[in-house]
Design a protein around this motif. Structure first.
Motif, PDB file in Angstrom:
ATOM      1  N   ASN A  20       0.796  -1.205  -0.002  1.00 40.39           N
ATOM      2  CA  ASN A  20       0.159   0.030  -0.008  1.00 40.39           C
ATOM      3  C   ASN A  20       0.834   1.280   0.153  1.00 40.39           C
ATOM      4  OD1 ASN A  20       0.756  -1.009   2.906  1.00 40.39           O
ATOM      5  ND2 ASN A  20      -0.407   1.181   3.202  1.00 40.39           N
ATOM      6  N   TYR A  21       0.358   2.123  -0.948  1.00 39.62           N
ATOM      7  CA  TYR A  21       1.430   3.549  -1.047  1.00 39.62           C
ATOM      8  C   TYR A  21       0.522   4.599  -0.907  1.00 39.62           C
ATOM      9  CZ  TYR A  21       4.916   0.262  -2.856  1.00 39.62           C
ATOM     10  OH  TYR A  21       5.732  -0.764  -2.906  1.00 39.62           O
ATOM     11  N   THR A  22       1.329   5.916  -0.851  1.00 40.00           N
ATOM     12  CA  THR A  22       0.705   7.082  -0.653  1.00 40.00           C
ATOM     13  C   THR A  22       1.213   8.077  -2.087  1.00 40.00           C
ATOM     14  OG1 THR A  22       0.469   7.211   1.614  1.00 40.00           O
ATOM     15  CG2 THR A  22       0.379   9.133   0.819  1.00 40.00           C
ATOM     16  N   ALA A  23       0.329   8.746  -2.599  1.00 34.62           N
ATOM     17  CA  ALA A  23       0.778   9.717  -3.282  1.00 34.62           C
ATOM     18  C   ALA A  23       0.428  11.017  -2.821  1.00 34.62           C
ATOM     19  CB  ALA A  23      -0.239   9.644  -4.792  1.00 34.62           C
ATOM     20  N   ARG A  24       1.325  12.074  -2.881  1.00 38.19           N
ATOM     21  CA  ARG A  24       1.367  13.334  -2.276  1.00 38.19           C
ATOM     22  C   ARG A  24       1.563  14.635  -3.021  1.00 38.19           C
ATOM     23  NH1 ARG A  24       4.330  14.639   2.087  1.00 38.19           N
ATOM     24  NH2 ARG A  24       6.080  13.414   1.511  1.00 38.19           N
ATOM     25  N   ILE A  25       0.699  15.389  -3.188  1.00 42.08           N
ATOM     26  CA  ILE A  25       0.659  16.199  -4.366  1.00 42.08           C
ATOM     27  C   ILE A  25       0.479  17.430  -3.769  1.00 42.08           C
ATOM     28  CG2 ILE A  25      -0.248  16.962  -6.528  1.00 42.08           C
ATOM     29  CD1 ILE A  25      -1.473  14.069  -6.926  1.00 42.08           C
ATOM     30  N   SER A  26       1.179  18.690  -4.266  1.00 37.70           N
ATOM     31  CA  SER A  26       0.997  20.035  -3.771  1.00 37.70           C
ATOM     32  C   SER A  26       0.237  20.755  -4.859  1.00 37.70           C
ATOM     33  CB  SER A  26       2.498  20.679  -3.911  1.00 37.70           C
ATOM     34  OG  SER A  26       2.045  22.403  -3.665  1.00 37.70           O
ATOM     35  N   GLY A  27      -0.856  21.413  -4.190  1.00 37.75           N
ATOM     36  CA  GLY A  27      -1.961  22.128  -4.995  1.00 37.75           C
ATOM     37  C   GLY A  27      -3.210  21.494  -5.053  1.00 37.75           C
ATOM     38  N   ASN A  28      -4.357  22.164  -5.784  1.00 37.76           N
ATOM     39  CA  ASN A  28      -5.703  21.488  -5.534  1.00 37.76           C
ATOM     40  C   ASN A  28      -5.855  20.322  -6.407  1.00 37.76           C
ATOM     41  OD1 ASN A  28      -6.331  24.200  -4.671  1.00 37.76           O
ATOM     42  ND2 ASN A  28      -6.432  24.973  -6.203  1.00 37.76           N
ATOM     43  N   LYS A  29      -6.524  19.718  -5.760  1.00 38.39           N
ATOM     44  CA  LYS A  29      -7.265  18.264  -6.455  1.00 38.39           C
ATOM     45  C   LYS A  29      -7.777  18.740  -7.713  1.00 38.39           C
ATOM     46  CE  LYS A  29      -9.645  15.504  -3.907  1.00 38.39           C
ATOM     47  NZ  LYS A  29     -10.827  15.012  -2.999  1.00 38.39           N
ATOM     48  N   SER A  33      -7.630  13.094 -11.095  1.00 42.90           N
ATOM     49  CA  SER A  33      -6.565  13.001 -12.028  1.00 42.90           C
ATOM     50  C   SER A  33      -5.787  11.964 -11.431  1.00 42.90           C
ATOM     51  CB  SER A  33      -6.007  14.210 -12.620  1.00 42.90           C
ATOM     52  OG  SER A  33      -6.773  15.100 -13.085  1.00 42.90           O
ATOM     53  N   VAL A  34      -5.369  11.915 -10.199  1.00 39.30           N
ATOM     54  CA  VAL A  34      -4.779  10.844  -9.474  1.00 39.30           C
ATOM     55  C   VAL A  34      -5.564  10.322  -8.183  1.00 39.30           C
ATOM     56  CG1 VAL A  34      -2.585  10.224  -8.244  1.00 39.30           C
ATOM     57  CG2 VAL A  34      -2.669  12.064 -10.108  1.00 39.30           C
ATOM     58  N   TYR A  35      -5.776   9.062  -8.266  1.00 43.20           N
ATOM     59  CA  TYR A  35      -6.712   8.504  -7.255  1.00 43.20           C
ATOM     60  C   TYR A  35      -6.152   7.336  -6.668  1.00 43.20           C
ATOM     61  CZ  TYR A  35      -8.032   5.129 -10.814  1.00 43.20           C
ATOM     62  OH  TYR A  35      -8.218   4.170 -11.869  1.00 43.20           O
ATOM     63  N   ALA A  36      -6.508   6.667  -5.665  1.00 39.01           N
ATOM     64  CA  ALA A  36      -6.299   5.386  -5.100  1.00 39.01           C
ATOM     65  C   ALA A  36      -7.184   4.415  -5.483  1.00 39.01           C
ATOM     66  CB  ALA A  36      -6.227   5.611  -3.699  1.00 39.01           C
ATOM     67  N   ALA A  37      -6.738   3.360  -6.262  1.00 45.15           N
ATOM     68  CA  ALA A  37      -7.526   2.213  -6.448  1.00 45.15           C
ATOM     69  C   ALA A  37      -7.530   1.130  -5.506  1.00 45.15           C
ATOM     70  CB  ALA A  37      -7.443   1.600  -7.817  1.00 45.15           C
ATOM     71  N   ASN A  38      -8.063   0.879  -4.423  1.00 47.05           N
ATOM     72  CA  ASN A  38      -7.773  -0.117  -3.453  1.00 47.05           C
ATOM     73  C   ASN A  38      -8.431  -1.504  -3.452  1.00 47.05           C
ATOM     74  OD1 ASN A  38      -6.148   1.697  -1.441  1.00 47.05           O
ATOM     75  ND2 ASN A  38      -8.143   2.967  -1.565  1.00 47.05           N
ATOM     76  N   ASP A  39      -7.618  -2.419  -3.486  1.00 52.84           N
ATOM     77  CA  ASP A  39      -8.082  -3.619  -3.614  1.00 52.84           C
ATOM     78  C   ASP A  39      -8.166  -4.711  -2.383  1.00 52.84           C
ATOM     79  OD1 ASP A  39      -8.505  -3.543  -6.318  1.00 52.84           O
ATOM     80  OD2 ASP A  39      -6.577  -4.134  -6.854  1.00 52.84           O
ATOM     81  N   ALA A  40      -7.461  -4.098  -1.420  1.00 54.28           N
ATOM     82  CA  ALA A  40      -7.392  -4.933  -0.202  1.00 54.28           C
ATOM     83  C   ALA A  40      -7.103  -3.525   1.027  1.00 54.28           C
ATOM     84  CB  ALA A  40      -6.276  -5.723  -0.140  1.00 54.28           C
ATOM     85  N   THR A  41      -7.229  -4.310   2.192  1.00 49.50           N
ATOM     86  CA  THR A  41      -6.694  -3.641   3.337  1.00 49.50           C
ATOM     87  C   THR A  41      -5.403  -3.945   3.900  1.00 49.50           C
ATOM     88  OG1 THR A  41      -9.055  -3.598   4.104  1.00 49.50           O
ATOM     89  CG2 THR A  41      -7.265  -2.906   5.801  1.00 49.50           C
ATOM     90  N   PRO A  42      -4.518  -2.823   4.450  1.00 50.83           N
ATOM     91  CA  PRO A  42      -4.634  -1.298   4.268  1.00 50.83           C
ATOM     92  C   PRO A  42      -4.830  -0.725   2.868  1.00 50.83           C
ATOM     93  CG  PRO A  42      -2.364  -1.817   4.863  1.00 50.83           C
ATOM     94  CD  PRO A  42      -2.976  -3.291   4.746  1.00 50.83           C
ATOM     95  N   HIS A  43      -5.241   0.221   2.877  1.00 52.92           N
ATOM     96  CA  HIS A  43      -5.798   1.001   1.521  1.00 52.92           C
ATOM     97  C   HIS A  43      -4.519   1.959   1.390  1.00 52.92           C
ATOM     98  CE1 HIS A  43      -9.463  -0.610   1.439  1.00 52.92           C
ATOM     99  NE2 HIS A  43     -10.084   0.156   2.340  1.00 52.92           N
ATOM    100  N   SER A  44      -4.241   2.322  -0.119  1.00 48.76           N
ATOM    101  CA  SER A  44      -3.292   3.182  -0.305  1.00 48.76           C
ATOM    102  C   SER A  44      -4.194   4.490  -0.335  1.00 48.76           C
ATOM    103  CB  SER A  44      -3.160   3.298  -1.802  1.00 48.76           C
ATOM    104  OG  SER A  44      -1.952   2.007  -1.872  1.00 48.76           O
ATOM    105  N   GLN A  45      -3.544   5.630  -0.531  1.00 47.67           N
ATOM    106  CA  GLN A  45      -4.114   6.945  -0.364  1.00 47.67           C
ATOM    107  C   GLN A  45      -3.524   8.040  -1.345  1.00 47.67           C
ATOM    108  OE1 GLN A  45      -4.120   8.553   3.416  1.00 47.67           O
ATOM    109  NE2 GLN A  45      -1.810   7.823   3.857  1.00 47.67           N
ATOM    110  N   VAL A  46      -4.321   9.116  -1.697  1.00 48.10           N
ATOM    111  CA  VAL A  46      -3.875  10.253  -2.314  1.00 48.10           C
ATOM    112  C   VAL A  46      -4.004  11.447  -1.672  1.00 48.10           C
ATOM    113  CG1 VAL A  46      -3.981  11.565  -4.504  1.00 48.10           C
ATOM    114  CG2 VAL A  46      -4.073   9.179  -4.515  1.00 48.10           C
ATOM    115  N   LEU A  47      -3.001  12.228  -1.305  1.00 38.14           N
ATOM    116  CA  LEU A  47      -3.314  13.526  -0.499  1.00 38.14           C
ATOM    117  C   LEU A  47      -2.837  14.713  -1.337  1.00 38.14           C
ATOM    118  CD1 LEU A  47      -1.286  12.338   2.779  1.00 38.14           C
ATOM    119  CD2 LEU A  47      -3.659  11.905   2.340  1.00 38.14           C
ATOM    120  N   TRP A  48      -3.767  15.492  -1.346  1.00 40.96           N
ATOM    121  CA  TRP A  48      -3.627  16.935  -2.199  1.00 40.96           C
ATOM    122  C   TRP A  48      -3.425  17.824  -1.295  1.00 40.96           C
ATOM    123  CZ3 TRP A  48      -4.045  16.697  -7.651  1.00 40.96           C
ATOM    124  CH2 TRP A  48      -4.504  15.461  -8.179  1.00 40.96           C
ATOM    125  N   ASN A  49      -2.994  19.095  -1.873  1.00 38.39           N
ATOM    126  CA  ASN A  49      -2.835  20.575  -1.048  1.00 38.39           C
ATOM    127  C   ASN A  49      -1.708  20.057   0.027  1.00 38.39           C
ATOM    128  OD1 ASN A  49      -4.804  22.202  -2.267  1.00 38.39           O
ATOM    129  ND2 ASN A  49      -6.172  20.859  -1.347  1.00 38.39           N
TER     130      ASN A  49
END
Length: 405
Positions: free
Chosen positions: A194-203, A217-233
């Motif tokens: 499971n991974y994280t994407a961290r992006i500066s600026g607006n979703k 435009s960038v999202y988390a496609a989760n198939d299991a637990t724990p989940h991945s996540q995409v964090l904006w701003n």
């Protein structure tokens, strides 16, 4: 960057990095080799070790197991495109603006850090139409960060473009063409990666979304637990990159650009190895018994038809005929180590030899007479723009390794 041209599947295989060395002759040169490289190569010290060291690497399509990548797989000092930019500096892309050209690339293995902005326009409907995947690949060496690490970081600085999402919002990461033109990080195999994407600026929302809905435009496609996540701003995300259980300062990774530039300057000064033949360009259909002739065809991996070598190719994503297709041919550039004995073999290539013009529909590479423990450096000279399409074939010491090795 390790990118795959489709969602194909094939058996797990093993190969030595000396076969990979030609693919990554410059990319795999580390900073620790810089101080000693120039004098040793220039003096033709045949006992000096090469800058790439052989070891066993497994290639395959399994996403279980794998190996922890302790570094950054892809560093982009400015803007990153999954596709091709179509405008000039300070150009605008997105809703109401231009569109970048599409790409067949579908994934990037390991951690990807982008100092500028990210624009994705993948046209392959891979991974159930999910889009371009970060962190994990369907086929590759399966080196990836530990679970919980950043698979994608986009800082939005040092950029030459403007991006506007489908909802008109200014953003630093943008995707096109509904789901398959977006980027995603996912949790696969019971949450093992499971991974994280961290992006500066607006979703941002995709542009030209034909489904009638606006998707991130960038999202988390989760198939299991724990989940991945995409964090904006995110505030200056490169200053706090999370990798393998620890955090690194931005300066640690921004040094990569300087390291690569310094390495390039040093290697550019290294003369070609005297005993190595200068690269030559040949037109090709088939390659048999040292001769190039006829028509050569690669068939799609699931076509049921053999390719030009009489065997099936499970990794090829399209039907391609190299010769006699609208008068075009495949270009092959041959690098012959000849009688070279140095551990680092240096070739000098004029940039004009890479340019295809309208005569060719692909450029492939052949390496001959390269010692098992040698590293290869290719210095490309010239000031003109270079443009060519990467071919489907790649020879290493007589073996065509572009066909499943």
């Amino acid at each position: 960057m390790r990118m795959k041209h489709g969602s194909d599947r094939g058996p797990t295989i093993s190969m030595k990095p000396r076969l990979l060395a030609a693919f990554t002759a410059v990319a795999m040169m580390f900073a620790t080799a810089v101080p000693a490289l120039l004098p040793k190569v220039a003096q033709a010290d045949n006992t000096a070790p090469g800058i790439c060291q052989p070891e066993e690497i497994n290639l395959g399509e399994t996403t279980t197991g794998g190996k922890i990548d302790t570094g950054i797989a892809t560093w982009v000092g400015r803007d990153m495109y999954v596709g091709k930019p179509t405008g000039a500096i300070n150009y605008g892309y997105g809703d109401g603006w231009a569109t970048i050209n599409q790409s067949y690339a579908v994934e990037a293995e390991g951690a990807t850090l982008v100092a500028g902005k990210l624009a994705i326009n993948s046209q392959k409907r891979s991974w159930q139409n999910r889009g371009f995947r970060f962190g994990i690949v369907g086929f590759g060496a399966q080196y990836r960060p530990a679970a919980g690490s950043d698979a994608l970081v986009v800082a939005g600085t040092n950029s030459a473009i403007n991006l506007k999402g489908g909802d008109g919002t200014d953003t630093n990461a943008l995707g096109w063409a509904a789901q398959w033109g977006r980027g995603w990080v996912g949790t696969l195999n019971s949450g093992e990666w499971n991974y994280t994407a961290r992006i500066s600026g607006n979703k941002s929302q995709t542009v030209y979304d034909f489904s009638g809905t606006r998707n991130e435009s960038v999202y988390a496609a989760n198939d299991a637990t724990p989940h991945s996540q995409v964090l904006w701003n995110q505030d200056d995300p490169l200053s706090n990159v999370k990798l393998n259980g620890s955090s690194g300062a931005a300066s640690d990774y921004r040094k990569n650009t300087e390291t690569i530039q310094n390495m390039s300057k040093i290697l550019a000064q290294v003369p070609a190895t005297e005993d190595a033949a200068r690269p030559v360009v040949v037109d090709s259909g088939t390659y048999e018994n040292g001769k190039y002739n006829g028509t050569y065809q690669y068939n799609k991996y699931n076509s049921g038809q053999p390719n030009g070598e009489g065997t099936h190719s499970p990794y090829i994503g399209a039907n391609i005929t190299f010769a006699n297709q609208a008068g075009k041919k495949e270009k092959i550039i041959v690098f012959d180590g000849k009688n070279a004995t140095a551990k680092t073999i240096v070739f000098s290539l004029d940039g004009s030899q890479l340019n295809e013009g309208n005569d060719y529909n692909g450029t492939s590479f052949m390496f001959k007479n390269i010692p098992d423990d040698a590293s290869v450096v290719i210095n490309v000279s010239g000031k003109n723009t270079i443009s060519f399409h990467n071919g489907w074939r790649f020879w290493w010491n007589g073996e065509q390794i572009g066909n499943g090795y």
